[in-house]
Design a protein around this motif. Structure first.
Motif, PDB file in Angstrom:
ATOM      1  N   VAL A   1      48.388  42.475  49.377  1.00 18.30           N
ATOM      2  CA  VAL A   1      47.113  42.323  48.391  1.00 18.30           C
ATOM      3  C   VAL A   1      46.145  43.360  48.460  1.00 18.30           C
ATOM      4  CG1 VAL A   1      45.152  41.053  47.701  1.00 18.30           C
ATOM      5  CG2 VAL A   1      47.278  39.987  48.197  1.00 18.30           C
ATOM      6  N   VAL A   2      45.940  44.088  47.101  1.00 23.73           N
ATOM      7  CA  VAL A   2      45.005  45.391  47.516  1.00 23.73           C
ATOM      8  C   VAL A   2      43.921  44.808  46.187  1.00 23.73           C
ATOM      9  CG1 VAL A   2      44.625  47.808  46.864  1.00 23.73           C
ATOM     10  CG2 VAL A   2      46.716  46.856  47.875  1.00 23.73           C
ATOM     11  N   ALA A   3      42.597  44.925  46.982  1.00 19.54           N
ATOM     12  CA  ALA A   3      41.417  44.724  46.233  1.00 19.54           C
ATOM     13  C   ALA A   3      41.103  46.175  45.532  1.00 19.54           C
ATOM     14  CB  ALA A   3      40.280  44.132  47.148  1.00 19.54           C
ATOM     15  N   ASP A   4      40.847  46.144  44.192  1.00 19.71           N
ATOM     16  CA  ASP A   4      40.759  47.243  43.605  1.00 19.71           C
ATOM     17  C   ASP A   4      39.063  47.173  42.806  1.00 19.71           C
ATOM     18  OD1 ASP A   4      40.584  49.518  41.718  1.00 19.71           O
ATOM     19  OD2 ASP A   4      42.794  49.649  41.627  1.00 19.71           O
ATOM     20  N   TYR A   5      38.367  47.768  43.532  1.00 18.20           N
ATOM     21  CA  TYR A   5      36.957  47.438  42.681  1.00 18.20           C
ATOM     22  C   TYR A   5      36.746  48.458  41.515  1.00 18.20           C
ATOM     23  CZ  TYR A   5      32.151  45.916  43.528  1.00 18.20           C
ATOM     24  OH  TYR A   5      31.163  45.289  43.490  1.00 18.20           O
ATOM     25  N   GLY A   6      37.566  49.353  41.033  1.00 14.13           N
ATOM     26  CA  GLY A   6      37.682  49.941  39.984  1.00 14.13           C
ATOM     27  C   GLY A   6      38.201  49.026  38.731  1.00 14.13           C
ATOM     28  N   HIS A   7      39.676  48.408  38.991  1.00 14.45           N
ATOM     29  CA  HIS A   7      39.929  47.506  38.078  1.00 14.45           C
ATOM     30  C   HIS A   7      39.243  46.047  38.113  1.00 14.45           C
ATOM     31  CE1 HIS A   7      43.598  49.322  36.466  1.00 14.45           C
ATOM     32  NE2 HIS A   7      43.972  49.811  37.759  1.00 14.45           N
ATOM     33  N   ARG A   8      38.367  45.798  39.028  1.00 11.85           N
ATOM     34  CA  ARG A   8      37.779  44.463  39.263  1.00 11.85           C
ATOM     35  C   ARG A   8      38.869  43.567  39.373  1.00 11.85           C
ATOM     36  NH1 ARG A   8      32.995  43.858  40.199  1.00 11.85           N
ATOM     37  NH2 ARG A   8      32.700  41.906  39.483  1.00 11.85           N
ATOM     38  N   ALA A   9      39.955  43.844  40.011  1.00 11.08           N
ATOM     39  CA  ALA A   9      41.215  42.908  40.115  1.00 11.08           C
ATOM     40  C   ALA A   9      41.790  43.081  41.523  1.00 11.08           C
ATOM     41  CB  ALA A   9      41.956  43.169  38.928  1.00 11.08           C
ATOM     42  N   TYR A  10      42.660  42.222  41.597  1.00  8.90           N
ATOM     43  CA  TYR A  10      43.663  42.211  42.879  1.00  8.90           C
ATOM     44  C   TYR A  10      44.997  42.669  42.526  1.00  8.90           C
ATOM     45  CZ  TYR A  10      39.712  39.563  44.886  1.00  8.90           C
ATOM     46  OH  TYR A  10      38.591  39.365  45.166  1.00  8.90           O
ATOM     47  N   HIS A  11      45.703  43.584  42.883  1.00 13.42           N
ATOM     48  CA  HIS A  11      47.165  43.842  42.800  1.00 13.42           C
ATOM     49  C   HIS A  11      47.691  43.087  43.913  1.00 13.42           C
ATOM     50  CE1 HIS A  11      45.994  47.566  40.566  1.00 13.42           C
ATOM     51  NE2 HIS A  11      44.966  47.675  41.266  1.00 13.42           N
ATOM     52  N   VAL A  12      48.916  42.493  43.640  1.00 13.18           N
ATOM     53  CA  VAL A  12      49.521  41.640  44.379  1.00 13.18           C
ATOM     54  C   VAL A  12      51.042  42.235  44.406  1.00 13.18           C
ATOM     55  CG1 VAL A  12      50.535  39.262  44.971  1.00 13.18           C
ATOM     56  CG2 VAL A  12      48.280  39.520  44.108  1.00 13.18           C
ATOM     57  N   PHE A  13      51.442  42.943  45.630  1.00 18.41           N
ATOM     58  CA  PHE A  13      52.685  43.349  45.689  1.00 18.41           C
ATOM     59  C   PHE A  13      53.618  42.550  46.418  1.00 18.41           C
ATOM     60  CE2 PHE A  13      49.637  47.026  45.224  1.00 18.41           C
ATOM     61  CZ  PHE A  13      50.520  47.721  44.242  1.00 18.41           C
ATOM     62  N   ARG A  14      55.001  42.464  45.686  1.00 20.25           N
ATOM     63  CA  ARG A  14      56.087  41.748  46.724  1.00 20.25           C
ATOM     64  C   ARG A  14      56.242  42.522  48.006  1.00 20.25           C
ATOM     65  NH1 ARG A  14      57.997  41.706  41.148  1.00 20.25           N
ATOM     66  NH2 ARG A  14      57.781  39.878  40.214  1.00 20.25           N
ATOM     67  N   PRO A  15      57.202  41.969  48.852  1.00 17.03           N
ATOM     68  CA  PRO A  15      57.304  42.854  50.115  1.00 17.03           C
ATOM     69  C   PRO A  15      58.143  44.056  50.049  1.00 17.03           C
ATOM     70  CG  PRO A  15      58.060  40.273  50.381  1.00 17.03           C
ATOM     71  CD  PRO A  15      57.397  40.508  48.882  1.00 17.03           C
ATOM     72  N   GLY A  16      58.752  44.212  48.995  1.00 10.53           N
ATOM     73  CA  GLY A  16      59.503  45.506  48.727  1.00 10.53           C
ATOM     74  C   GLY A  16      58.401  46.697  47.952  1.00 10.53           C
ATOM     75  N   GLY A  17      57.401  46.166  47.679  1.00  5.03           N
ATOM     76  CA  GLY A  17      56.461  47.245  47.183  1.00  5.03           C
ATOM     77  C   GLY A  17      56.354  46.881  45.580  1.00  5.03           C
ATOM     78  N   GLU A  18      57.011  45.971  44.894  1.00  2.00           N
ATOM     79  CA  GLU A  18      56.869  45.952  43.354  1.00  2.00           C
ATOM     80  C   GLU A  18      55.815  45.007  43.278  1.00  2.00           C
ATOM     81  OE1 GLU A  18      59.374  44.446  45.204  1.00  2.00           O
ATOM     82  OE2 GLU A  18      61.091  46.010  45.220  1.00  2.00           O
ATOM     83  N   LEU A  19      55.367  45.410  41.993  1.00  2.00           N
ATOM     84  CA  LEU A  19      53.953  44.758  41.656  1.00  2.00           C
ATOM     85  C   LEU A  19      54.317  43.167  41.213  1.00  2.00           C
ATOM     86  CD1 LEU A  19      50.691  44.731  40.954  1.00  2.00           C
ATOM     87  CD2 LEU A  19      51.453  45.398  38.693  1.00  2.00           C
ATOM     88  N   GLU A  20      53.661  42.462  41.598  1.00  2.00           N
ATOM     89  CA  GLU A  20      54.027  40.598  41.265  1.00  2.00           C
ATOM     90  C   GLU A  20      52.802  40.247  40.149  1.00  2.00           C
ATOM     91  OE1 GLU A  20      53.370  36.336  43.018  1.00  2.00           O
ATOM     92  OE2 GLU A  20      54.451  38.260  44.225  1.00  2.00           O
ATOM     93  N   GLN A  21      51.769  40.625  40.282  1.00  2.00           N
ATOM     94  CA  GLN A  21      50.678  40.229  39.381  1.00  2.00           C
ATOM     95  C   GLN A  21      49.257  41.160  39.648  1.00  2.00           C
ATOM     96  OE1 GLN A  21      49.144  36.306  39.481  1.00  2.00           O
ATOM     97  NE2 GLN A  21      49.881  36.128  41.750  1.00  2.00           N
ATOM     98  N   MET A  22      48.392  40.974  38.792  1.00  2.00           N
ATOM     99  CA  MET A  22      47.020  41.391  38.934  1.00  2.00           C
ATOM    100  C   MET A  22      45.983  40.145  38.930  1.00  2.00           C
ATOM    101  SD  MET A  22      46.710  45.306  37.484  1.00  2.00           S
ATOM    102  CE  MET A  22      45.014  45.417  37.976  1.00  2.00           C
ATOM    103  N   VAL A  23      45.149  39.869  39.362  1.00  2.00           N
ATOM    104  CA  VAL A  23      44.147  38.637  39.231  1.00  2.00           C
ATOM    105  C   VAL A  23      43.011  39.263  39.482  1.00  2.00           C
ATOM    106  CG1 VAL A  23      43.481  36.513  40.322  1.00  2.00           C
ATOM    107  CG2 VAL A  23      45.877  37.232  40.543  1.00  2.00           C
ATOM    108  N   ARG A  24      42.037  38.896  38.377  1.00  2.00           N
ATOM    109  CA  ARG A  24      40.789  39.136  38.123  1.00  2.00           C
ATOM    110  C   ARG A  24      39.702  38.789  39.375  1.00  2.00           C
ATOM    111  NH1 ARG A  24      37.535  37.264  34.495  1.00  2.00           N
ATOM    112  NH2 ARG A  24      38.813  35.575  33.874  1.00  2.00           N
TER     113      ARG A  24
END
Length: 455
Positions: free
Chosen positions: A128-151
């Protein structure tokens, strides 16, 4: 999986705040276990496993490493933000140091970073990467694929200028750890209230006022959007910290890490008291050692304040500029006010015994004590809140590190002169990792293996 996450540290936070901590009032039935008073020396001869970075292959060209974490397969996940701190990339290497994958880039779209500094890794490899610019969290699967973004969760009313510029009215910076089962445990170290005011002559002025955050442990769930907050434990607040804008230097820190059973362990007192809590936040036992805190003398207070003055002069003096520009910049940064604050900074009356705390993959606890005759290490708390990184790569002063087994037994102590350090990441099979920098500040990730008795 019920994953949970917490908001990121803000780069606008004040550099001179320390966390406070004090004993939590415990129920009478909570067992207090006294560990031995005498240190039993442990050897710090750890097995070398591998090194990455420092000018090897192209993928090893790290610049500023901000977080390290192992997954259950022994893969090590490394975040690096690049030369300007604005281009974060995640590199995954296996348990022998071979490249598994690399991902992450700057951009506007999903899975692309605008203002991200570090990542949190769950045991299955989800990141999980917190992105202050997007004001959202990037959730990546174990292989590095994006699963979802959450505000992000709302931090307060939004402040909006007539020119259309907007920013959150308030936010909280949390220090956090990834728990077993896909949740994150966080402590709101600071609260920042921001204001944006239109000037009569045009334009606007911005201010951000930091203050101590609430003394609570929180869990936030990405199953809701924006994420929901669950308070699971509240620590006692000493009188000197109630409503304080500047928490006194040397005040005991609130240190914590997670346990394999879903609980967590923490220290919040001046003395040596390590509290074990269940997943719901209730304290189930306390381990103590009869090591006394040191009284702060007038000379120690003066030395500390002189150090703060020197930092202000270095960072906000602008001595390299011509006189006119220097005076202008000092006025903008309120240099004189910062000097006065440093000269009169409040100082707690005792030096806490516990200076840092981490848990291993199997639930043992490493407790770093404040150096004998030295001061608490501030970089790994205030430094990480200011920069948004997961840990400080600056070397801590040499100090003794106690090891407590998962079942609460005292195993022994790495003496200060042994060379042992508090590692940035603990993994399966005794793997540990930390960052080492050379004379040019080029980082290398060092992976070792610790013996079974201290895992």
């Amino acid at each position: 999986m019920n994953r949970s996450i917490v908001p990121p540290p803000s780069r606008l936070l004040a550099a001179f705040l320390l966390s406070w901590a004090a004993p939590l009032t415990l129920a009478a039935q909570v067992p207090v276990i006294a560990l031995p008073s005498e240190d039993v020396a442990l050897s710090a001869e750890f097995e070398d496993v591998f090194r990455v970075g420092g000018g090897g292959a192209d993928w090893e060209l790290f610049t500023s490493i901000t977080s390290l974490a192992f997954d259950a397969s022994g893969n090590l996940r490394i975040t690096d933000v690049g030369p300007g701190g604005e281009d974060m990339r995640i590199t995954v290497v296996d348990s022998q140091g071979g490249l598994v994958t690399a991902f992450g880039r700057t951009g506007e779209g999903p899975g692309e970073f605008q203002d991200a500094k570090s990542a949190v890794t769950f045991r299955d490899g989800t990141m999980v990467v917190a992105d202050y610019g997007h004001r959202a969290y990037h959730v990546f699967r174990p292989g590095g694929e994006l699963e979802q973004m959450v505000r992000f969760a709302s931090g307060g009313d939004e402040v909006v200028s007539r020119s259309g510029l907007s920013l959150p009215g308030s936010s909280r910076a949390l220090l956090l750890r990834a728990e077993v089962g896909g949740t994150l445990l966080g402590y709101p170290y600071l609260a920042v209230t921001a204001s944006l005011v239109e000037k009569p002559e045009g334009g606007f002025s911005y201010s951000a006022r930091p203050g101590p955050g609430p003394r609570v442990f929180e869990r936030l769930s990405i199953e809701e959007s924006p994420i929901g907050v669950q308070e699971i434990a509240r620590a006692w607040v000493p009188a000197e910290a109630e409503g304080a804008v500047r928490v006194p230097a040397f005040s005991p820190k609130l240190l914590f890490d997670v346990l394999p059973d879903g609980g967590f362990v923490y220290s919040d007192s001046t003395g040596y008291a390590i509290k074990f809590a269940a997943s719901d936040g209730s304290v189930v036992r306390v381990l103590t050692r009869p090591i006394m805190a040191r009284t702060v003398t007038d000379d120690m207070r003066e030395q500390y304040r002189e150090m703060r003055v020197a930092v202000v002069e270095r960072d906000f003096g602008f001595n390299e500029l011509p006189a006119a520009e220097r005076n202008q910049m000092r006025a903008i940064m309120d240099y004189d006010g910062a000097i006065r604050a440093a000269e009169n900074y409040p100082v707690h009356g005792e030096i806490p015994v516990v200076d840092d705390l981490r848990t291993t993959w199997t639930g043992s606890v490493w407790v770093r004590r404040t150096p004998e005759g030295g001061y608490p290490w501030e970089d790994h708390v205030t430094g990480s809140v200011m920069s948004g990184v997961a840990f400080s790569t600056s070397p801590a002063p040499a100090s003794a590190i106690d090891v407590i087994s998962a079942d609460g037994r005292y195993v022994g102590t790495f003496p200060a002169q042994s060379g042992a350090i508090m590692f940035a990441a603990f993994g399966p099979g005794g793997l540990v990792a930390y960052v080492e920098t050379d004379e040019l500040d080029v980082p290398t990730v060092v992976v070792k293996r610790v013996p079974t008795e201290v895992r």
